[in-house]
Scaffold this motif. Structure first.
Motif, PDB file in Angstrom:
ATOM      1  N   HIS A   1      -5.478   6.041   0.525  1.00 24.29           N
ATOM      2  CA  HIS A   1      -4.898   4.713   0.751  1.00 24.29           C
ATOM      3  C   HIS A   1      -5.027   3.964  -0.576  1.00 24.29           C
ATOM      4  CE1 HIS A   1      -4.447   0.742   2.727  1.00 24.29           C
ATOM      5  NE2 HIS A   1      -5.584   0.377   2.171  1.00 24.29           N
TER       6      HIS A   1
ATOM      7  N   ASN B   1      -4.079   0.533  -2.404  1.00 24.02           N
ATOM      8  CA  ASN B   1      -3.728  -0.781  -1.873  1.00 24.02           C
ATOM      9  C   ASN B   1      -3.967  -1.915  -2.892  1.00 24.02           C
ATOM     10  OD1 ASN B   1      -5.295  -2.856   0.705  1.00 24.02           O
ATOM     11  ND2 ASN B   1      -3.274  -3.023  -0.190  1.00 24.02           N
TER      12      ASN B   1
ATOM     13  N   GLN C   1       0.831  -1.208   0.000  1.00 28.78           N
ATOM     14  CA  GLN C   1       0.000   0.000   0.000  1.00 28.78           C
ATOM     15  C   GLN C   1       0.863   1.255   0.000  1.00 28.78           C
ATOM     16  OE1 GLN C   1      -1.565  -1.390   3.758  1.00 28.78           O
ATOM     17  NE2 GLN C   1      -1.438   0.688   4.611  1.00 28.78           N
TER      18      GLN C   1
ATOM     19  N   VAL D   1      -5.431   8.900   7.007  1.00 32.58           N
ATOM     20  CA  VAL D   1      -4.896   8.597   5.676  1.00 32.58           C
ATOM     21  C   VAL D   1      -5.853   9.210   4.663  1.00 32.58           C
ATOM     22  CG1 VAL D   1      -4.234   6.791   4.039  1.00 32.58           C
ATOM     23  CG2 VAL D   1      -3.868   6.440   6.498  1.00 32.58           C
TER      24      VAL D   1
ATOM     25  N   ASP E   1       0.281   5.186   1.162  1.00 31.98           N
ATOM     26  CA  ASP E   1      -0.646   6.020   1.932  1.00 31.98           C
ATOM     27  C   ASP E   1      -0.176   7.477   1.940  1.00 31.98           C
ATOM     28  OD1 ASP E   1      -2.167   3.817   2.533  1.00 31.98           O
ATOM     29  OD2 ASP E   1      -1.458   3.601   4.598  1.00 31.98           O
TER      30      ASP E   1
END
Length: 316
Positions: free
Chosen positions: A64, A66, A46, A61, A48
């Motif tokens: 994000h 991911n 990920q 965050v 962030d």
């Protein structure tokens, strides 16, 4: 691939997990570029964009990003506020392959992040937390990063003047606000004709329900069109043609991938060379078009129409 010359700052081979302050935060127009490799045994990683680096309580965050590799894989995007996740936005297109290198470009825009991977547009993520609160970059999970690069707003925007000579579509003599010069259909005369070595940059945003748009380069003394660029969303076709002696020529459509997507921001660059035009979109070379209209010294008009919000037109 974005050229190394454009980076204001680079971080080479950072250790993951990587958490670092973004000096000066993030500003619309900036790019954050990551090159790396997905290990064969990776299940996820990920990136962030955070507010601070606190772990207890966990920092908010804003974005994000991911990628998850189980089954056919997907990319989950979300926002964490007050230690609570919001609703997931899931993209099932998977541009990452295990064992293969990648380049992710995060383009920061005033209302969203725009992400492309390996030169292809991937997704948009609208800001849920104010951009000015983002001051930290975090990279976690099973991923190898070879480089992080930052391209500033200034090098993207360029210092060239906007085109002048715009024909404004108004009836009175009132002074119009600046953005009104980019109302469609747009018509502008170039300061000097489009001869080899000259460049035109068109910046815009594709409308959410766009069907198509068109860019024409032409002489002012006839109805000929030297270069007609016509992206069509539904067909995912990027048509190129010329209109000479009262008739259209043969369409050129071949392209490795269609570069436009609803809602996306683009910077389209047309470079005139001796035998052809080179066209790049968001820094990636996209196509060439051989000159059919040979009197380059007569090309002095740009016309733009269709389903985009036009933000800027520059020429040098």
């Amino acid at each position: 691939m974005i050229s190394l010359d454009n980076f204001q700052k680079t971080v080479q081979r950072p250790m993951v997990p990587y958490v670092e302050t973004l000096t000066g935060g993030l500003v619309p127009g900036e790019l954050v570029v990551m090159r790396g490799l997905v290990p064969e045994d990776s299940e996820r990683f990920q990136v962030d964009f955070q507010s601070g680096s606190s772990t207890k309580p966990r920092a908010d965050v804003a974005f994000h990003f991911n990628p998850r590799f189980k089954r056919s894989g997907c990319i989950v995007c979300n926002t964490l506020q007050n230690e609570k996740w919001g609703y997931e936005e899931i993209t099932y297109e998977m541009p990452f392959e295990k064992g293969k290198p990648f380049e992710i470009v995060f383009m920061v825009l005033h209302d969203k992040f725009q992400v492309s991977v390996n030169g292809k547009h991937l997704l948009l993520y609208k800001h849920r937390i104010k951009l000015e609160k983002v001051d930290t970059l975090g990279i976690y999970g099973n991923v190898e990063i070879s480089m992080i690069g930052f391209v500033s707003n200034k090098s993207l925007q360029g210092s060239q003047p906007s085109l002048l000579g715009t024909t404004k579509k108004n009836t009175g003599n009132e002074e119009l606000p600046d953005s009104s010069q980019f109302v469609l259909p747009y018509f502008a005369r170039l300061h000097s004709s489009l001869e080899p070595g000259r460049t035109i940059v068109i910046k815009g945003e594709v409308k959410e329900k766009a069907q198509s748009f068109a860019i024409n380069l032409k002489p002012s003394d006839s109805k000929d069109i030297a270069l007609h660029l016509n992206p069509r969303m539904k067909e995912k076709a990027f048509v190129r043609n010329s209109y000479l002696s009262s008739g259209w020529g043969e369409e050129e459509k071949h392209i490795t991938h269609f570069p436009f997507s609803p809602g996306m921001y683009f910077e389209l660059i047309i470079l005139c060379k001796a035998h052809q035009y080179n066209v790049a979109i968001n820094g990636m070379h996209t196509l060439e078009y051989k000159h059919r209209f040979k009197q380059l010294n007569k090309i002095n008009v740009v016309e733009i129409s269709g389903d985009i919000d036009l933000l800027d037109v520059r020429s040098w």
